[in-house]
Design a protein around this motif. Sequence first.
Motif, PDB file in Angstrom:
ATOM      1  N   SER A  73      17.373  85.599  46.222  1.00 25.11           N
ATOM      2  CA  SER A  73      17.583  87.002  45.835  1.00 25.11           C
ATOM      3  C   SER A  73      16.468  87.894  46.381  1.00 25.11           C
ATOM      4  O   SER A  73      16.724  89.028  46.787  1.00 25.11           O
ATOM      5  N   GLU A  74      15.241  87.391  46.419  1.00 22.61           N
ATOM      6  CA  GLU A  74      14.132  88.158  46.997  1.00 22.61           C
ATOM      7  C   GLU A  74      14.326  88.331  48.507  1.00 22.61           C
ATOM      8  O   GLU A  74      14.053  89.403  49.042  1.00 22.61           O
ATOM      9  N   GLU A  75      14.812  87.277  49.167  1.00 26.45           N
ATOM     10  CA  GLU A  75      15.084  87.363  50.610  1.00 26.45           C
ATOM     11  C   GLU A  75      16.147  88.416  50.886  1.00 26.45           C
ATOM     12  O   GLU A  75      16.007  89.219  51.812  1.00 26.45           O
ATOM     13  N   ARG A  76      17.207  88.406  50.104  1.00 21.68           N
ATOM     14  CA  ARG A  76      18.283  89.385  50.291  1.00 21.68           C
ATOM     15  C   ARG A  76      17.765  90.813  50.107  1.00 21.68           C
ATOM     16  O   ARG A  76      18.108  91.703  50.879  1.00 21.68           O
ATOM     17  N   ALA A  77      16.944  91.028  49.085  1.00 20.19           N
ATOM     18  CA  ALA A  77      16.388  92.355  48.843  1.00 20.19           C
ATOM     19  C   ALA A  77      15.467  92.769  49.992  1.00 20.19           C
ATOM     20  O   ALA A  77      15.510  93.915  50.456  1.00 20.19           O
ATOM     21  N   TYR A  78      14.654  91.846  50.472  1.00 19.44           N
ATOM     22  CA  TYR A  78      13.743  92.108  51.589  1.00 19.44           C
ATOM     23  C   TYR A  78      14.540  92.496  52.840  1.00 19.44           C
ATOM     24  O   TYR A  78      14.237  93.499  53.493  1.00 19.44           O
ATOM     25  N   LEU A  79      15.567  91.700  53.162  1.00 28.31           N
ATOM     26  CA  LEU A  79      16.355  91.972  54.360  1.00 28.31           C
ATOM     27  C   LEU A  79      17.132  93.282  54.237  1.00 28.31           C
ATOM     28  O   LEU A  79      17.260  94.032  55.205  1.00 28.31           O
ATOM     29  N   ALA A  80      17.624  93.576  53.054  1.00 28.62           N
ATOM     30  CA  ALA A  80      18.335  94.839  52.825  1.00 28.62           C
ATOM     31  C   ALA A  80      17.387  96.018  53.038  1.00 28.62           C
ATOM     32  O   ALA A  80      17.764  97.029  53.661  1.00 28.62           O
ATOM     33  N   GLU A  81      16.168  95.897  52.565  1.00 29.56           N
ATOM     34  CA  GLU A  81      15.171  96.963  52.740  1.00 29.56           C
ATOM     35  C   GLU A  81      14.811  97.141  54.218  1.00 29.56           C
ATOM     36  O   GLU A  81      14.705  98.267  54.711  1.00 29.56           O
ATOM     37  N   GLN A  82      14.632  96.038  54.932  1.00 34.85           N
ATOM     38  CA  GLN A  82      14.308  96.115  56.357  1.00 34.85           C
ATOM     39  C   GLN A  82      15.456  96.759  57.133  1.00 34.85           C
ATOM     40  O   GLN A  82      15.227  97.585  58.020  1.00 34.85           O
ATOM     41  N   LEU A  83      16.687  96.406  56.787  1.00 34.03           N
ATOM     42  CA  LEU A  83      17.848  96.988  57.448  1.00 34.03           C
ATOM     43  C   LEU A  83      17.938  98.486  57.163  1.00 34.03           C
ATOM     44  O   LEU A  83      18.237  99.283  58.055  1.00 34.03           O
ATOM     45  N   LYS A  84      17.667  98.867  55.934  1.00 36.22           N
ATOM     46  CA  LYS A  84      17.682 100.283  55.550  1.00 36.22           C
ATOM     47  C   LYS A  84      16.651 101.066  56.371  1.00 36.22           C
ATOM     48  O   LYS A  84      16.948 102.150  56.889  1.00 36.22           O
ATOM     49  N   LYS A  85      15.449 100.504  56.520  1.00 38.17           N
ATOM     50  CA  LYS A  85      14.406 101.157  57.319  1.00 38.17           C
ATOM     51  C   LYS A  85      14.822 101.283  58.780  1.00 38.17           C
ATOM     52  O   LYS A  85      14.610 102.319  59.403  1.00 38.17           O
ATOM     53  N   LEU A  86      15.419 100.231  59.323  1.00 32.49           N
ATOM     54  CA  LEU A  86      15.850 100.243  60.715  1.00 32.49           C
ATOM     55  C   LEU A  86      16.930 101.295  60.944  1.00 32.49           C
ATOM     56  O   LEU A  86      16.884 102.047  61.914  1.00 32.49           O
TER      57      LEU A  86
END
Length: 53
Positions: free
Chosen positions: A31-44
């Motif tokens: 769940s932490e990985e998913r949140a991290y990747l979602a945040e990185q995608l949002k920034k990109l």
Amino acid sequence: MKTATRTQTMVERMREIRDQVSHDIMNMSLSEERAYLAEQLKKLKAKRKKANR
């Protein structure tokens, strides 16, 4: 020759990014990985949207 150098540089950069992401998520739960990747995608996406204006 110039294209080969550019391609090599792009491949090296992609590998650096992959290694950094792997390092960042190494000790995270799923769940932490998913949140991290979602945040990185949002920034990109925000960065791309700003660049395309």
